[in-house]
Design a protein around this motif. Structure first.
Motif, PDB file in Angstrom:
ATOM      1  N   VAL A 204      31.231 -41.469  -3.095  1.00  0.00           N
ATOM      2  CA  VAL A 204      32.125 -40.332  -2.852  1.00  0.00           C
ATOM      3  C   VAL A 204      31.422 -39.024  -3.194  1.00  0.00           C
ATOM      4  CG1 VAL A 204      34.249 -39.205  -3.600  1.00  0.00           C
ATOM      5  CG2 VAL A 204      34.236 -41.665  -3.169  1.00  0.00           C
ATOM      6  N   GLU A 205      30.670 -39.022  -4.293  1.00  0.00           N
ATOM      7  CA  GLU A 205      29.932 -37.819  -4.681  1.00  0.00           C
ATOM      8  C   GLU A 205      28.935 -37.423  -3.597  1.00  0.00           C
ATOM      9  OE1 GLU A 205      27.226 -36.191  -8.433  1.00  0.00           O
ATOM     10  OE2 GLU A 205      27.430 -38.341  -8.076  1.00  0.00           O
ATOM     11  N   GLY A 206      28.186 -38.401  -3.089  1.00  0.00           N
ATOM     12  CA  GLY A 206      27.213 -38.108  -2.037  1.00  0.00           C
ATOM     13  C   GLY A 206      27.863 -37.590  -0.772  1.00  0.00           C
ATOM     14  N   VAL A 207      28.992 -38.200  -0.383  1.00  0.00           N
ATOM     15  CA  VAL A 207      29.705 -37.765   0.826  1.00  0.00           C
ATOM     16  C   VAL A 207      30.241 -36.349   0.655  1.00  0.00           C
ATOM     17  CG1 VAL A 207      31.744 -38.176   2.247  1.00  0.00           C
ATOM     18  CG2 VAL A 207      30.282 -40.093   1.603  1.00  0.00           C
ATOM     19  N   LEU A 208      30.796 -36.046  -0.527  1.00  0.00           N
ATOM     20  CA  LEU A 208      31.325 -34.700  -0.779  1.00  0.00           C
ATOM     21  C   LEU A 208      30.211 -33.653  -0.764  1.00  0.00           C
ATOM     22  CD1 LEU A 208      34.022 -35.325  -3.546  1.00  0.00           C
ATOM     23  CD2 LEU A 208      34.393 -34.630  -1.177  1.00  0.00           C
ATOM     24  N   ILE A 209      29.060 -34.007  -1.342  1.00  0.00           N
ATOM     25  CA  ILE A 209      27.919 -33.089  -1.294  1.00  0.00           C
ATOM     26  C   ILE A 209      27.537 -32.800   0.159  1.00  0.00           C
ATOM     27  CG2 ILE A 209      25.432 -32.902  -1.750  1.00  0.00           C
ATOM     28  CD1 ILE A 209      25.941 -34.393  -4.382  1.00  0.00           C
ATOM     29  N   GLY A 210      27.490 -33.853   0.972  1.00  0.00           N
ATOM     30  CA  GLY A 210      27.153 -33.680   2.378  1.00  0.00           C
ATOM     31  C   GLY A 210      28.191 -32.871   3.133  1.00  0.00           C
ATOM     32  N   LEU A 211      29.481 -33.136   2.854  1.00  0.00           N
ATOM     33  CA  LEU A 211      30.560 -32.439   3.561  1.00  0.00           C
ATOM     34  C   LEU A 211      30.582 -30.952   3.224  1.00  0.00           C
ATOM     35  CD1 LEU A 211      33.024 -32.755   5.427  1.00  0.00           C
ATOM     36  CD2 LEU A 211      34.414 -33.194   3.391  1.00  0.00           C
ATOM     37  N   ILE A 212      30.541 -30.645   1.934  1.00  0.00           N
ATOM     38  CA  ILE A 212      30.551 -29.234   1.519  1.00  0.00           C
ATOM     39  C   ILE A 212      29.280 -28.534   1.985  1.00  0.00           C
ATOM     40  CG2 ILE A 212      30.569 -27.674  -0.480  1.00  0.00           C
ATOM     41  CD1 ILE A 212      32.181 -29.856  -1.964  1.00  0.00           C
ATOM     42  N   GLY A 213      28.158 -29.258   1.892  1.00  0.00           N
ATOM     43  CA  GLY A 213      26.885 -28.689   2.328  1.00  0.00           C
ATOM     44  C   GLY A 213      26.816 -28.438   3.821  1.00  0.00           C
ATOM     45  N   ALA A 214      27.711 -29.070   4.601  1.00  0.00           N
ATOM     46  CA  ALA A 214      27.761 -28.829   6.048  1.00  0.00           C
ATOM     47  C   ALA A 214      28.747 -27.717   6.400  1.00  0.00           C
ATOM     48  CB  ALA A 214      28.145 -30.114   6.775  1.00  0.00           C
ATOM     49  N   ILE A 215      29.875 -27.658   5.699  1.00  0.00           N
ATOM     50  CA  ILE A 215      30.917 -26.674   6.019  1.00  0.00           C
ATOM     51  C   ILE A 215      30.450 -25.252   5.729  1.00  0.00           C
ATOM     52  CG2 ILE A 215      33.211 -25.847   5.363  1.00  0.00           C
ATOM     53  CD1 ILE A 215      34.032 -28.770   5.000  1.00  0.00           C
ATOM     54  N   LEU A 216      29.812 -25.044   4.583  1.00  0.00           N
ATOM     55  CA  LEU A 216      29.408 -23.691   4.183  1.00  0.00           C
ATOM     56  C   LEU A 216      28.445 -23.039   5.193  1.00  0.00           C
ATOM     57  CD1 LEU A 216      28.979 -24.139   0.310  1.00  0.00           C
ATOM     58  CD2 LEU A 216      30.884 -23.078   1.551  1.00  0.00           C
ATOM     59  N   PRO A 217      27.369 -23.711   5.610  1.00  0.00           N
ATOM     60  CA  PRO A 217      26.475 -23.061   6.593  1.00  0.00           C
ATOM     61  C   PRO A 217      27.120 -22.888   7.967  1.00  0.00           C
ATOM     62  CG  PRO A 217      25.777 -25.319   6.192  1.00  0.00           C
ATOM     63  CD  PRO A 217      26.817 -24.993   5.158  1.00  0.00           C
ATOM     64  N   LEU A 218      28.059 -23.788   8.332  1.00  0.00           N
ATOM     65  CA  LEU A 218      28.748 -23.624   9.611  1.00  0.00           C
ATOM     66  C   LEU A 218      29.558 -22.327   9.626  1.00  0.00           C
ATOM     67  CD1 LEU A 218      29.989 -27.248  10.423  1.00  0.00           C
ATOM     68  CD2 LEU A 218      28.292 -25.922  11.682  1.00  0.00           C
ATOM     69  N   LEU A 219      30.254 -22.055   8.534  1.00  0.00           N
ATOM     70  CA  LEU A 219      31.019 -20.804   8.434  1.00  0.00           C
ATOM     71  C   LEU A 219      30.086 -19.591   8.509  1.00  0.00           C
ATOM     72  CD1 LEU A 219      33.541 -21.770   5.591  1.00  0.00           C
ATOM     73  CD2 LEU A 219      34.043 -21.529   8.026  1.00  0.00           C
ATOM     74  N   LEU A 220      28.962 -19.685   7.812  1.00  0.00           N
ATOM     75  CA  LEU A 220      28.008 -18.569   7.811  1.00  0.00           C
ATOM     76  C   LEU A 220      27.412 -18.346   9.204  1.00  0.00           C
ATOM     77  CD1 LEU A 220      26.472 -16.453   6.159  1.00  0.00           C
ATOM     78  CD2 LEU A 220      24.771 -18.205   5.635  1.00  0.00           C
ATOM     79  N   LEU A 221      27.040 -19.443   9.864  1.00  0.00           N
ATOM     80  CA  LEU A 221      26.468 -19.328  11.203  1.00  0.00           C
ATOM     81  C   LEU A 221      27.473 -18.758  12.201  1.00  0.00           C
ATOM     82  CD1 LEU A 221      24.428 -22.650  11.458  1.00  0.00           C
ATOM     83  CD2 LEU A 221      23.491 -20.350  11.714  1.00  0.00           C
ATOM     84  N   TYR A 222      28.734 -19.178  12.064  1.00  0.00           N
ATOM     85  CA  TYR A 222      29.770 -18.683  12.976  1.00  0.00           C
ATOM     86  C   TYR A 222      29.919 -17.167  12.839  1.00  0.00           C
ATOM     87  CZ  TYR A 222      34.117 -18.508  15.625  1.00  0.00           C
ATOM     88  OH  TYR A 222      35.070 -18.227  16.569  1.00  0.00           O
ATOM     89  N   LEU A 223      29.859 -16.674  11.601  1.00  0.00           N
ATOM     90  CA  LEU A 223      29.995 -15.238  11.376  1.00  0.00           C
ATOM     91  C   LEU A 223      28.759 -14.467  11.852  1.00  0.00           C
ATOM     92  CD1 LEU A 223      31.574 -15.310   7.789  1.00  0.00           C
ATOM     93  CD2 LEU A 223      32.736 -14.828   9.941  1.00  0.00           C
ATOM     94  N   LEU A 224      27.578 -15.101  11.766  1.00  0.00           N
ATOM     95  CA  LEU A 224      26.340 -14.387  12.074  1.00  0.00           C
ATOM     96  C   LEU A 224      25.922 -14.469  13.534  1.00  0.00           C
ATOM     97  CD1 LEU A 224      24.052 -15.317   9.023  1.00  0.00           C
ATOM     98  CD2 LEU A 224      25.207 -13.140   9.467  1.00  0.00           C
ATOM     99  N   TYR A 225      26.384 -15.489  14.269  1.00  0.00           N
ATOM    100  CA  TYR A 225      25.849 -15.753  15.604  1.00  0.00           C
ATOM    101  C   TYR A 225      25.971 -14.539  16.527  1.00  0.00           C
ATOM    102  CZ  TYR A 225      25.052 -18.016  20.114  1.00  0.00           C
ATOM    103  OH  TYR A 225      24.568 -18.340  21.356  1.00  0.00           O
ATOM    104  N   ASN A 226      27.170 -14.013  16.695  1.00  0.00           N
ATOM    105  CA  ASN A 226      27.369 -12.877  17.600  1.00  0.00           C
ATOM    106  C   ASN A 226      26.571 -11.651  17.156  1.00  0.00           C
ATOM    107  OD1 ASN A 226      29.023 -14.029  19.556  1.00  0.00           O
ATOM    108  ND2 ASN A 226      30.869 -13.705  18.355  1.00  0.00           N
ATOM    109  N   LYS A 227      26.481 -11.447  15.826  1.00  0.00           N
ATOM    110  CA  LYS A 227      25.728 -10.300  15.321  1.00  0.00           C
ATOM    111  C   LYS A 227      24.239 -10.454  15.648  1.00  0.00           C
ATOM    112  CE  LYS A 227      28.959  -9.229  11.592  1.00  0.00           C
ATOM    113  NZ  LYS A 227      29.154  -9.088  10.129  1.00  0.00           N
TER     114      LYS A 227
END
Length: 281
Positions: A204-227
């Motif tokens: 569960v710890e490994g899966v949560l690390i992977g999940l959180i580690g994927a969500i954060l950069p996706l949000l950042l990329l979404y905000l930066l892409y158009n810029k």
């Protein structure tokens, strides 16, 4: 602290993956647009009837390699020729008003869904009855096909490197967690804890690390892409003429599930492999 470090590193890996994915998607879109302009031209034997031409068109339409085709009559071919070669000298073209020099130039312009299939289509067209000549550009087709293959190989290589790095980092995190909790794990085993009960928290710890580690950069990329797209268009104006950037929603339609599966999968595999290797349960 080790978990936070793994999340940060996983985020960096997924961010690089997402950035590379967006770049590759735009390059593939550029290649696809270039492919859509590559046409195979079919010319007919002299004296062929319109019914025979339509029959050839029906044969072409049934081919899997063909995305679209257009019939260009002899009159249309002459009009296009005049615009290109007699521009500013219309009076010179008037001498051909009653005698079309391109009378036998009716043709089909065929556009392919996959430019790598051009040789197969050309061989087929050359074998059709009533076809006089098939014109195509093997060099352009091979260049675009090779470029597509190159993009594919680079994509696989970079994804594999990021995959191995992320598994290594999560593996280290789980190994540290096992070392810190070894006494507690021993006590749990002594009072009857099953193997799966001991393994579950680490997975569960490994899966949560992977999940959180994927969500954060996706949000950042979404905000930066158009810029980033706007900045590149302003800074390098020549690129605007070469590339029509893919809209952010279209990029993320494929990127989000890929990044989430990659993050969760890496987290699960990293923790699972480490537990099997280090836990004596």
């Amino acid at each position: 602290m080790f978990s936070l470090a793994s999340i940060a590193t996983m985020s960096a890996c997924i961010f690089l993956f997402g950035l590379f994915f967006a770049i590759v998607t735009n390059f593939q879109s550029m290649v696809k647009e270039a492919e859509s302009g590559v046409a195979v031209t079919v010319f007919f034997e002299p004296g062929i009837t319109q019914e025979q031409i339509e029959a050839i068109g029906n044969e072409i339409r049934g081919r899997a390699e063909v995305s679209d085709y257009q019939f260009v009559s002899a009159e249309e071919a002459w009009m296009e020729f005049k615009e290109d070669y007699f521009k500013g000298h219309a009076e010179a073209a008037e001498g051909f008003a009653e005698d079309n020099p391109l009378a036998n130039s009716a043709s089909y312009a065929i556009y392919l869904s996959d430019v790598s299939m051009q040789p197969v289509l050309v061989d087929y067209l050359n074998g059709l009855e009533g076809v006089r000549e098939v014109r195509h550009s093997a060099t352009v087709a091979n260049t675009l096909s090779d470029f597509n293959s190159l993009i594919g190989y680079i994509s696989v290589g970079i994804i594999l490197i990021l995959f191995l790095v992320a598994i290594f980092l999560i593996s280290n995190t789980v190994t540290t967690g096992i070392a810190v909790r070894r006494d507690e794990i021993g006590i749990m085993k002594l009072i009857g804890a099953t193997d799966s009960f001991v393994r579950a928290p680490f997975i569960v710890e490994g899966v949560l690390i992977g999940l959180i580690g994927a969500i954060l950069p996706l949000l950042l990329l979404y905000l930066l892409y158009n810029k980033i797209v706007v900045y590149i268009g302003a800074k390098f104006s020549f690129l605007s003429n070469l590339i029509n950037f893919v809209p952010v929603d279209k990029v993320f339609h494929a990127l989000v599930p890929a990044a989430l599966v990659l993050g969760v999968g890496i987290g699960f595999l990293g923790s699972r492999i480490t537990i099997r290797k280090h836990l004596n349960v």
